[in-house]
Design a protein around this motif. Structure first.
Motif, PDB file in Angstrom:
ATOM      1  N   MET A  17       0.825  -1.201   0.000  1.00 49.39           N
ATOM      2  CA  MET A  17       0.000   0.000   0.000  1.00 49.39           C
ATOM      3  C   MET A  17       0.865   1.260   0.000  1.00 49.39           C
ATOM      4  O   MET A  17       1.888   1.316   0.666  1.00 49.39           O
ATOM      5  CB  MET A  17      -0.897   0.023   1.244  1.00 49.39           C
ATOM      6  CG  MET A  17      -1.845   1.215   1.298  1.00 49.39           C
ATOM      7  SD  MET A  17      -2.469   1.570   2.961  1.00 49.39           S
ATOM      8  CE  MET A  17      -1.051   2.442   3.665  1.00 49.39           C
ATOM      9  N   SER A  18       0.458   2.268  -0.773  1.00 47.91           N
ATOM     10  CA  SER A  18       1.159   3.555  -0.802  1.00 47.91           C
ATOM     11  C   SER A  18       0.143   4.678  -0.722  1.00 47.91           C
ATOM     12  O   SER A  18      -0.981   4.568  -1.237  1.00 47.91           O
ATOM     13  CB  SER A  18       1.989   3.680  -2.091  1.00 47.91           C
ATOM     14  OG  SER A  18       2.994   2.697  -2.143  1.00 47.91           O
ATOM     15  N   ARG A  19       0.539   5.787  -0.080  1.00 45.48           N
ATOM     16  CA  ARG A  19      -0.324   6.956   0.059  1.00 45.48           C
ATOM     17  C   ARG A  19       0.264   8.125  -0.724  1.00 45.48           C
ATOM     18  O   ARG A  19       1.481   8.351  -0.699  1.00 45.48           O
ATOM     19  CB  ARG A  19      -0.463   7.380   1.530  1.00 45.48           C
ATOM     20  CG  ARG A  19      -1.167   6.391   2.430  1.00 45.48           C
ATOM     21  CD  ARG A  19      -1.138   6.864   3.868  1.00 45.48           C
ATOM     22  NE  ARG A  19      -1.910   8.087   4.047  1.00 45.48           N
ATOM     23  CZ  ARG A  19      -1.529   9.106   4.831  1.00 45.48           C
ATOM     24  NH1 ARG A  19      -0.379   9.056   5.471  1.00 45.48           N
ATOM     25  NH2 ARG A  19      -2.286  10.172   4.946  1.00 45.48           N
TER      26      ARG A  19
ATOM     27  N   GLU B 266      -5.927  13.240  -1.282  1.00 49.52           N
ATOM     28  CA  GLU B 266      -5.057  12.134  -0.887  1.00 49.52           C
ATOM     29  C   GLU B 266      -5.713  10.822  -1.298  1.00 49.52           C
ATOM     30  O   GLU B 266      -6.938  10.701  -1.309  1.00 49.52           O
ATOM     31  CB  GLU B 266      -4.777  12.149   0.615  1.00 49.52           C
ATOM     32  CG  GLU B 266      -5.982  12.013   1.509  1.00 49.52           C
ATOM     33  CD  GLU B 266      -5.593  11.981   2.981  1.00 49.52           C
ATOM     34  OE1 GLU B 266      -4.638  11.264   3.332  1.00 49.52           O
ATOM     35  OE2 GLU B 266      -6.256  12.679   3.770  1.00 49.52           O
ATOM     36  N   PHE B 267      -4.888   9.861  -1.664  1.00 48.09           N
ATOM     37  CA  PHE B 267      -5.432   8.575  -2.080  1.00 48.09           C
ATOM     38  C   PHE B 267      -4.423   7.471  -1.782  1.00 48.09           C
ATOM     39  O   PHE B 267      -3.234   7.718  -1.602  1.00 48.09           O
ATOM     40  CB  PHE B 267      -5.795   8.584  -3.575  1.00 48.09           C
ATOM     41  CG  PHE B 267      -4.644   8.866  -4.507  1.00 48.09           C
ATOM     42  CD1 PHE B 267      -3.930   7.828  -5.091  1.00 48.09           C
ATOM     43  CD2 PHE B 267      -4.271  10.172  -4.801  1.00 48.09           C
ATOM     44  CE1 PHE B 267      -2.871   8.077  -5.955  1.00 48.09           C
ATOM     45  CE2 PHE B 267      -3.215  10.436  -5.669  1.00 48.09           C
ATOM     46  CZ  PHE B 267      -2.514   9.397  -6.242  1.00 48.09           C
ATOM     47  N   GLU B 268      -4.927   6.252  -1.723  1.00 45.00           N
ATOM     48  CA  GLU B 268      -4.091   5.087  -1.466  1.00 45.00           C
ATOM     49  C   GLU B 268      -4.181   4.123  -2.643  1.00 45.00           C
ATOM     50  O   GLU B 268      -5.232   3.990  -3.275  1.00 45.00           O
ATOM     51  CB  GLU B 268      -4.532   4.380  -0.183  1.00 45.00           C
ATOM     52  CG  GLU B 268      -4.360   5.231   1.067  1.00 45.00           C
ATOM     53  CD  GLU B 268      -4.780   4.505   2.328  1.00 45.00           C
ATOM     54  OE1 GLU B 268      -4.913   3.254   2.292  1.00 45.00           O
ATOM     55  OE2 GLU B 268      -4.984   5.173   3.363  1.00 45.00           O
ATOM     56  N   THR B 269      -3.083   3.442  -2.917  1.00 40.36           N
ATOM     57  CA  THR B 269      -3.038   2.464  -4.006  1.00 40.36           C
ATOM     58  C   THR B 269      -2.560   1.113  -3.485  1.00 40.36           C
ATOM     59  O   THR B 269      -1.853   1.028  -2.477  1.00 40.36           O
ATOM     60  CB  THR B 269      -2.100   2.922  -5.126  1.00 40.36           C
ATOM     61  OG1 THR B 269      -0.766   3.049  -4.597  1.00 40.36           O
ATOM     62  CG2 THR B 269      -2.545   4.260  -5.694  1.00 40.36           C
ATOM     63  N   ASP B 270      -2.960   0.057  -4.196  1.00 46.04           N
ATOM     64  CA  ASP B 270      -2.498  -1.283  -3.836  1.00 46.04           C
ATOM     65  C   ASP B 270      -1.045  -1.489  -4.248  1.00 46.04           C
ATOM     66  O   ASP B 270      -0.310  -2.238  -3.620  1.00 46.04           O
ATOM     67  CB  ASP B 270      -3.375  -2.340  -4.513  1.00 46.04           C
ATOM     68  CG  ASP B 270      -4.682  -2.553  -3.762  1.00 46.04           C
ATOM     69  OD1 ASP B 270      -4.673  -2.455  -2.524  1.00 46.04           O
ATOM     70  OD2 ASP B 270      -5.709  -2.795  -4.416  1.00 46.04           O
TER      71      ASP B 270
ATOM     72  N   THR C 261       2.765   0.379  -5.699  1.00 46.15           N
ATOM     73  CA  THR C 261       3.545   1.607  -5.584  1.00 46.15           C
ATOM     74  C   THR C 261       3.868   2.136  -6.980  1.00 46.15           C
ATOM     75  O   THR C 261       4.332   1.394  -7.843  1.00 46.15           O
ATOM     76  CB  THR C 261       4.858   1.353  -4.816  1.00 46.15           C
ATOM     77  OG1 THR C 261       4.536   0.910  -3.492  1.00 46.15           O
ATOM     78  CG2 THR C 261       5.672   2.640  -4.709  1.00 46.15           C
ATOM     79  N   TYR C 262       3.586   3.429  -7.173  1.00 44.55           N
ATOM     80  CA  TYR C 262       3.824   4.069  -8.470  1.00 44.55           C
ATOM     81  C   TYR C 262       4.793   5.236  -8.293  1.00 44.55           C
ATOM     82  O   TYR C 262       4.856   5.856  -7.225  1.00 44.55           O
ATOM     83  CB  TYR C 262       2.523   4.614  -9.059  1.00 44.55           C
ATOM     84  CG  TYR C 262       1.467   3.565  -9.323  1.00 44.55           C
ATOM     85  CD1 TYR C 262       1.350   2.953 -10.566  1.00 44.55           C
ATOM     86  CD2 TYR C 262       0.565   3.212  -8.324  1.00 44.55           C
ATOM     87  CE1 TYR C 262       0.368   2.009 -10.816  1.00 44.55           C
ATOM     88  CE2 TYR C 262      -0.416   2.264  -8.557  1.00 44.55           C
ATOM     89  CZ  TYR C 262      -0.515   1.661  -9.797  1.00 44.55           C
ATOM     90  OH  TYR C 262      -1.484   0.726 -10.035  1.00 44.55           O
TER      91      TYR C 262
END
Length: 235
Positions: free
Chosen positions: A1-3, A67-71, A73-74
């Protein structure tokens, strides 16, 4: 997870888009950009997206934050480029930064001030009156604003003076331009239009919404007693 923290703006006809429609626009944008958002658990899962502070309808902006979270990392520059390529005309993606994963501090909770550029395009006589009375307006110890509360079904009085950090003005070809710094966030919030309504009342001038244009230019948080733009917030 990344924010992540995304800075964007709304121009032109997109200033009339609602907060809910803006949320849908971004959700579709992330899908088209092939960025996998993280979703909440439970019976009705939703994408983990949050806005620092929804903008009033009819306001343009150069400094909105989400702000958002992703499964996965980008790369932040990759996110910015992907979203830019699939957003509609009028929505500008400016910057993308990574937030600290271990921090639980929401961007909205850190927000303290917002800056605005407001242009009065009414007749020159009115502009001269407003310009000449700004100092007297700011010299007041109290500025009582009265708003009708739908929840309490009655008028509510509040002193907005503590929420005004500064008002600066300059006259130009477009009209009278006001530069505002106003308290914004969970600890106190002042809408720029409310301020202009009270300024007109103080000047003995009828407030006409069509004579004013509003642009939110930036939002700020406090770090070591200094105000810093949210682009520097890391969570």
């Amino acid at each position: 997870m990344s924010r992540y923290l995304l800075k964007f703006g709304k121009k032109g006809n997109l200033k009339y888009i609602s907060h809910l429609d803006l949320l849908r626009l971004f959700q579709r944008g992330f899908k088209r950009a092939h960025i996998k958002l993280k979703y909440s658990q439970g019976f009705n899962p939703h994408a983990k997206i949050g806005f620092a502070l929804p903008l009033s309808l009819g306001f343009e902006s150069e400094g909105e934050y989400m702000e958002f979270e992703t499964d996965e990392t980008y790369d932040t520059e990759d996110i910015k480029a992907r979203l830019k390529s699939c957003m509609p005309k009028g929505l500008k993606v400016y910057e993308c930064g990574m937030l600290t994963e271990t921090s639980k501090t929401a961007v909205a909770a850190a927000l303290e001030y917002a800056s605005y550029i407001v242009i009065f395009r009414g007749d020159e006589q009115k502009a001269d009156i407003i310009d000449s009375r700004i100092k007297s307006f700011m010299d007041q110890k109290e500025i009582i604003s009265v708003k009708f509360s739908k929840k309490k079904k009655k008028d509510i009085e509040s002193d907005i003076r503590p929420h005004i950090k500064s008002i600066n003005s300059i006259k130009g070809k477009e009209g009278l331009t006001l530069s505002l710094m106003l308290k914004t966030g969970s600890m106190g919030n002042l809408n720029a239009e409310t301020l202009c309504e009270e300024l007109c009342r103080f000047c003995g001038i009828e407030y006409e919404r069509s004579e004013w244009s509003f642009t939110r230019t930036e939002m700020y948080f406090s770090a070591k007693k200094n105000l810093k733009p949210l682009t520097e917030f890391k969570g």
